[in-house]
Scaffold this motif. Structure first.
Motif, PDB file in Angstrom:
ATOM      1  N   GLY A 126      48.770  27.415  40.958  1.00 13.61           N
ATOM      2  CA  GLY A 126      47.547  28.120  41.326  1.00 13.61           C
ATOM      3  C   GLY A 126      46.329  27.672  40.551  1.00 13.61           C
ATOM      4  N   ASP A 127      46.516  26.918  39.452  1.00 15.29           N
ATOM      5  CA  ASP A 127      45.383  26.445  38.664  1.00 15.29           C
ATOM      6  C   ASP A 127      44.633  25.333  39.391  1.00 15.29           C
ATOM      7  OD1 ASP A 127      45.943  28.203  36.682  1.00 15.29           O
ATOM      8  OD2 ASP A 127      46.411  26.711  35.141  1.00 15.29           O
ATOM      9  N   ARG A 128      43.335  25.261  39.146  1.00 12.70           N
ATOM     10  CA  ARG A 128      42.530  24.127  39.592  1.00 12.70           C
ATOM     11  C   ARG A 128      42.472  23.127  38.433  1.00 12.70           C
ATOM     12  NH1 ARG A 128      39.133  25.106  44.245  1.00 12.70           N
ATOM     13  NH2 ARG A 128      40.477  26.347  45.600  1.00 12.70           N
ATOM     14  N   VAL A 129      42.980  21.926  38.661  1.00 11.03           N
ATOM     15  CA  VAL A 129      43.058  20.957  37.575  1.00 11.03           C
ATOM     16  C   VAL A 129      42.438  19.628  37.976  1.00 11.03           C
ATOM     17  CG1 VAL A 129      45.191  22.022  36.706  1.00 11.03           C
ATOM     18  CG2 VAL A 129      45.324  20.050  38.226  1.00 11.03           C
ATOM     19  N   SER A 130      41.993  18.900  36.956  1.00 10.04           N
ATOM     20  CA  SER A 130      41.525  17.524  37.125  1.00 10.04           C
ATOM     21  C   SER A 130      42.524  16.621  36.426  1.00 10.04           C
ATOM     22  CB  SER A 130      40.137  17.338  36.499  1.00 10.04           C
ATOM     23  OG  SER A 130      39.178  18.137  37.156  1.00 10.04           O
ATOM     24  N   PHE A 131      43.060  15.654  37.165  1.00 10.85           N
ATOM     25  CA  PHE A 131      44.014  14.708  36.598  1.00 10.85           C
ATOM     26  C   PHE A 131      43.676  13.321  37.103  1.00 10.85           C
ATOM     27  CE2 PHE A 131      47.956  12.255  36.870  1.00 10.85           C
ATOM     28  CZ  PHE A 131      48.347  12.284  35.541  1.00 10.85           C
ATOM     29  N   ASP A 132      43.400  12.416  36.165  1.00 11.09           N
ATOM     30  CA  ASP A 132      42.977  11.075  36.525  1.00 11.09           C
ATOM     31  C   ASP A 132      41.718  11.197  37.388  1.00 11.09           C
ATOM     32  OD1 ASP A 132      42.999   8.381  36.504  1.00 11.09           O
ATOM     33  OD2 ASP A 132      44.844   8.099  37.621  1.00 11.09           O
ATOM     34  N   ASP A 133      41.746  10.716  38.638  1.00 12.84           N
ATOM     35  CA  ASP A 133      40.588  10.864  39.519  1.00 12.84           C
ATOM     36  C   ASP A 133      40.858  11.868  40.639  1.00 12.84           C
ATOM     37  OD1 ASP A 133      42.475   9.365  40.790  1.00 12.84           O
ATOM     38  OD2 ASP A 133      41.080   7.895  41.638  1.00 12.84           O
ATOM     39  N   VAL A 134      41.820  12.776  40.420  1.00 11.63           N
ATOM     40  CA  VAL A 134      42.208  13.760  41.439  1.00 11.63           C
ATOM     41  C   VAL A 134      41.855  15.162  40.941  1.00 11.63           C
ATOM     42  CG1 VAL A 134      44.119  14.708  42.783  1.00 11.63           C
ATOM     43  CG2 VAL A 134      44.099  12.283  42.206  1.00 11.63           C
ATOM     44  N   TYR A 135      41.282  15.965  41.840  1.00 12.37           N
ATOM     45  CA  TYR A 135      40.955  17.355  41.509  1.00 12.37           C
ATOM     46  C   TYR A 135      41.456  18.253  42.629  1.00 12.37           C
ATOM     47  CZ  TYR A 135      38.352  21.668  40.734  1.00 12.37           C
ATOM     48  OH  TYR A 135      38.020  22.984  40.556  1.00 12.37           O
ATOM     49  N   GLY A 136      42.116  19.348  42.264  1.00 11.29           N
ATOM     50  CA  GLY A 136      42.597  20.276  43.276  1.00 11.29           C
ATOM     51  C   GLY A 136      43.426  21.388  42.662  1.00 11.29           C
ATOM     52  N   GLU A 137      44.170  22.086  43.515  1.00 13.18           N
ATOM     53  CA  GLU A 137      44.965  23.243  43.095  1.00 13.18           C
ATOM     54  C   GLU A 137      46.446  22.886  43.023  1.00 13.18           C
ATOM     55  OE1 GLU A 137      46.114  27.680  44.812  1.00 13.18           O
ATOM     56  OE2 GLU A 137      44.128  26.863  45.186  1.00 13.18           O
ATOM     57  N   ILE A 138      47.093  23.287  41.940  1.00  8.40           N
ATOM     58  CA  ILE A 138      48.527  23.077  41.786  1.00  8.40           C
ATOM     59  C   ILE A 138      49.256  24.027  42.738  1.00  8.40           C
ATOM     60  CG2 ILE A 138      50.493  23.219  40.223  1.00  8.40           C
ATOM     61  CD1 ILE A 138      48.642  20.975  39.491  1.00  8.40           C
ATOM     62  N   VAL A 139      50.026  23.466  43.676  1.00  9.50           N
ATOM     63  CA  VAL A 139      50.748  24.298  44.642  1.00  9.50           C
ATOM     64  C   VAL A 139      52.229  24.421  44.315  1.00  9.50           C
ATOM     65  CG1 VAL A 139      49.117  23.893  46.518  1.00  9.50           C
ATOM     66  CG2 VAL A 139      51.019  22.309  46.206  1.00  9.50           C
ATOM     67  N   SER A 140      52.777  23.473  43.526  1.00  5.80           N
ATOM     68  CA  SER A 140      54.178  23.594  43.124  1.00  5.80           C
ATOM     69  C   SER A 140      54.448  22.716  41.911  1.00  5.80           C
ATOM     70  CB  SER A 140      55.127  23.210  44.264  1.00  5.80           C
ATOM     71  OG  SER A 140      55.076  21.824  44.519  1.00  5.80           O
ATOM     72  N   ILE A 141      55.364  23.189  41.060  1.00  7.93           N
ATOM     73  CA  ILE A 141      55.856  22.400  39.927  1.00  7.93           C
ATOM     74  C   ILE A 141      57.357  22.278  40.127  1.00  7.93           C
ATOM     75  CG2 ILE A 141      56.069  22.246  37.416  1.00  7.93           C
ATOM     76  CD1 ILE A 141      53.638  24.085  37.202  1.00  7.93           C
ATOM     77  N   GLY A 142      57.802  21.105  40.532  1.00  5.33           N
ATOM     78  CA  GLY A 142      59.207  20.912  40.865  1.00  5.33           C
ATOM     79  C   GLY A 142      59.995  20.257  39.750  1.00  5.33           C
ATOM     80  N   LEU A 143      61.249  19.917  40.057  1.00  5.73           N
ATOM     81  CA  LEU A 143      62.111  19.265  39.076  1.00  5.73           C
ATOM     82  C   LEU A 143      61.590  17.886  38.697  1.00  5.73           C
ATOM     83  CD1 LEU A 143      65.641  20.088  40.534  1.00  5.73           C
ATOM     84  CD2 LEU A 143      64.529  21.163  38.582  1.00  5.73           C
ATOM     85  N   ARG A 144      61.022  17.175  39.656  1.00  9.39           N
ATOM     86  CA  ARG A 144      60.604  15.793  39.412  1.00  9.39           C
ATOM     87  C   ARG A 144      59.114  15.572  39.527  1.00  9.39           C
ATOM     88  NH1 ARG A 144      59.703  11.054  41.931  1.00  9.39           N
ATOM     89  NH2 ARG A 144      59.711  12.021  43.988  1.00  9.39           N
ATOM     90  N   THR A 145      58.437  16.349  40.382  1.00  8.60           N
ATOM     91  CA  THR A 145      57.021  16.105  40.645  1.00  8.60           C
ATOM     92  C   THR A 145      56.212  17.396  40.646  1.00  8.60           C
ATOM     93  OG1 THR A 145      57.332  16.287  43.047  1.00  8.60           O
ATOM     94  CG2 THR A 145      57.536  14.081  42.066  1.00  8.60           C
ATOM     95  N   VAL A 146      54.911  17.213  40.491  1.00  9.37           N
ATOM     96  CA  VAL A 146      53.936  18.284  40.671  1.00  9.37           C
ATOM     97  C   VAL A 146      53.139  17.962  41.931  1.00  9.37           C
ATOM     98  CG1 VAL A 146      51.800  19.291  39.762  1.00  9.37           C
ATOM     99  CG2 VAL A 146      53.739  18.906  38.241  1.00  9.37           C
ATOM    100  N   ARG A 147      52.962  18.968  42.790  1.00 12.28           N
ATOM    101  CA  ARG A 147      52.183  18.768  44.011  1.00 12.28           C
ATOM    102  C   ARG A 147      50.837  19.465  43.869  1.00 12.28           C
ATOM    103  NH1 ARG A 147      57.423  18.501  45.911  1.00 12.28           N
ATOM    104  NH2 ARG A 147      57.781  16.753  47.349  1.00 12.28           N
ATOM    105  N   LEU A 148      49.794  18.724  44.196  1.00 13.71           N
ATOM    106  CA  LEU A 148      48.418  19.193  44.015  1.00 13.71           C
ATOM    107  C   LEU A 148      47.686  19.080  45.340  1.00 13.71           C
ATOM    108  CD1 LEU A 148      46.137  18.323  41.017  1.00 13.71           C
ATOM    109  CD2 LEU A 148      45.300  17.916  43.333  1.00 13.71           C
ATOM    110  N   GLN A 149      47.057  20.169  45.760  1.00 12.63           N
ATOM    111  CA  GLN A 149      46.297  20.197  47.021  1.00 12.63           C
ATOM    112  C   GLN A 149      44.831  19.975  46.694  1.00 12.63           C
ATOM    113  OE1 GLN A 149      48.205  21.555  49.908  1.00 12.63           O
ATOM    114  NE2 GLN A 149      46.700  20.618  51.239  1.00 12.63           N
ATOM    115  N   THR A 150      44.255  18.862  47.166  1.00 10.43           N
ATOM    116  CA  THR A 150      42.851  18.570  46.896  1.00 10.43           C
ATOM    117  C   THR A 150      41.954  19.451  47.767  1.00 10.43           C
ATOM    118  OG1 THR A 150      42.586  16.837  48.573  1.00 10.43           O
ATOM    119  CG2 THR A 150      43.499  16.189  46.430  1.00 10.43           C
ATOM    120  N   LEU A 151      40.673  19.456  47.457  1.00  8.70           N
ATOM    121  CA  LEU A 151      39.726  20.251  48.238  1.00  8.70           C
ATOM    122  C   LEU A 151      39.488  19.643  49.616  1.00  8.70           C
ATOM    123  CD1 LEU A 151      37.136  21.280  45.493  1.00  8.70           C
ATOM    124  CD2 LEU A 151      39.304  22.339  46.141  1.00  8.70           C
ATOM    125  N   ASP A 152      39.921  18.398  49.809  1.00  6.48           N
ATOM    126  CA  ASP A 152      39.867  17.766  51.134  1.00  6.48           C
ATOM    127  C   ASP A 152      41.153  17.988  51.907  1.00  6.48           C
ATOM    128  OD1 ASP A 152      37.331  16.749  50.632  1.00  6.48           O
ATOM    129  OD2 ASP A 152      38.141  14.966  49.660  1.00  6.48           O
TER     130      ASP A 152
END
Length: 269
Positions: A126-152
């Motif tokens: 649910g957090d809005r984060v900036s990582f590298d050149d990507v900005y958006g909302e964290i939608v899931s934290i999984g076993l292997r990956t984090v999925r981030l939904q951008t504003l686009d």
């Protein structure tokens, strides 16, 4: 000869373990784990809709339960269905560990990093984060990956291990409200205090503003189009991160209208 007999015996044990009946049970068990996780996510969504102010807490708990469900369920399913001999478990475990250590070292690093993310929590679902050149909302934290939904509305998948070594910035750190920074530029000879008062008036009357936290300004001279201008950097809080861009758009449109009405000039082109 003894070595050949041992190999034949090991193969016989493997064939006996992975018979059609056992494979069918594993498939059914895996499907049930998936169905339970799907039901958990659906329930979480319904609870979130009814309790939007607790959205972040609900998503965090759901993520942790899902992680435990898949991990414990998979281990219990393998041991319960296959019921392998202790010696076979030790031998297979050692061999698999060595093979996976070389072949899946990046995935293993991401799995360990996923555990660290769940407990260290540099950011949350649910957090809005900036990582590298990507900005958006964290939608899931999984076993292997984090999925981030951008504003686009793009879904970006990032390996967990990247977050352990790279810098990540969280805009709201688990809170519903978040600071939104918006810049306005005016000509050097304009009334700065009048312009600042107009911007603040627009902000505090916005339906998206979180007024329990203060509105602040940073005012300085900057270069705009090779000419000096005054920059009013407004720092205000939106009441819910989902309204971030709506809040910013509302401010920009209404401030632009007020500047025209009050005759406040923009920097010359």
């Amino acid at each position: 000869m003894n070595e050949s007999n041992n190999i034949v015996n090991d193969l016989a044990v493997v064939v006996e373990l992975f018979n059609v009946y056992a494979l069918l049970l594993l498939f059914i068990g895996g499907f049930m784990l998936w169905a339970m996780n799907w039901g958990l996510n659906r329930l979480s969504q319904k609870v979130t809709d009814k309790m939007p102010t607790r959205r972040f807490l609900i998503l965090q708990v759901t993520t942790l339960i899902s992680f435990v469900l898949y991990t414990v369920g998979s281990i219990a399913l393998i041991i319960g269905v296959l019921n392998p001999p202790k010696e076979f478990l030790l031998a297979a475990g050692g061999s698999i560990a060595v093979a996976l250590g070389f072949a899946l070292k990046d995935i293993a690093a991401s799995l360990v990093a996923g555990l660290l993310l769940l407990f260290d929590r540099p950011f949350r679902v649910g957090d809005r984060v900036s990582f590298d050149d990507v900005y958006g909302e964290i939608v899931s934290i999984g076993l292997r990956t984090v999925r981030l939904q951008t504003l686009d509305d793009n879904l970006v998948t990032i390996p967990n291990s990247r977050f352990i070594t790279d810098v990540v910035a969280s805009g709201n750190a688990g809170e519903l409200d978040m600071m939104v920074v918006t810049d306005f530029h005016i000509a050097l000879d304009e009334d700065i205090e009048k312009a600042r008062a107009l911007v603040e008036e627009v902000i505090v009357t916005s339906r998206f503003a979180f007024l329990k936290k203060p509105v602040s300004f940073a005012i300085e001279e900057v270069i705009v189009g090779y000419k000096l201008a005054i920059r009013l950097r407004a720092k205000a809080y939106v009441l819910d991160v989902h309204y971030e861009k709506a809040f910013q758009s509302d401010i920009v449109v209404r401030v632009s209208q007020r500047f025209v009405e009050e005759g406040i000039a923009r920097p010359p082109q």
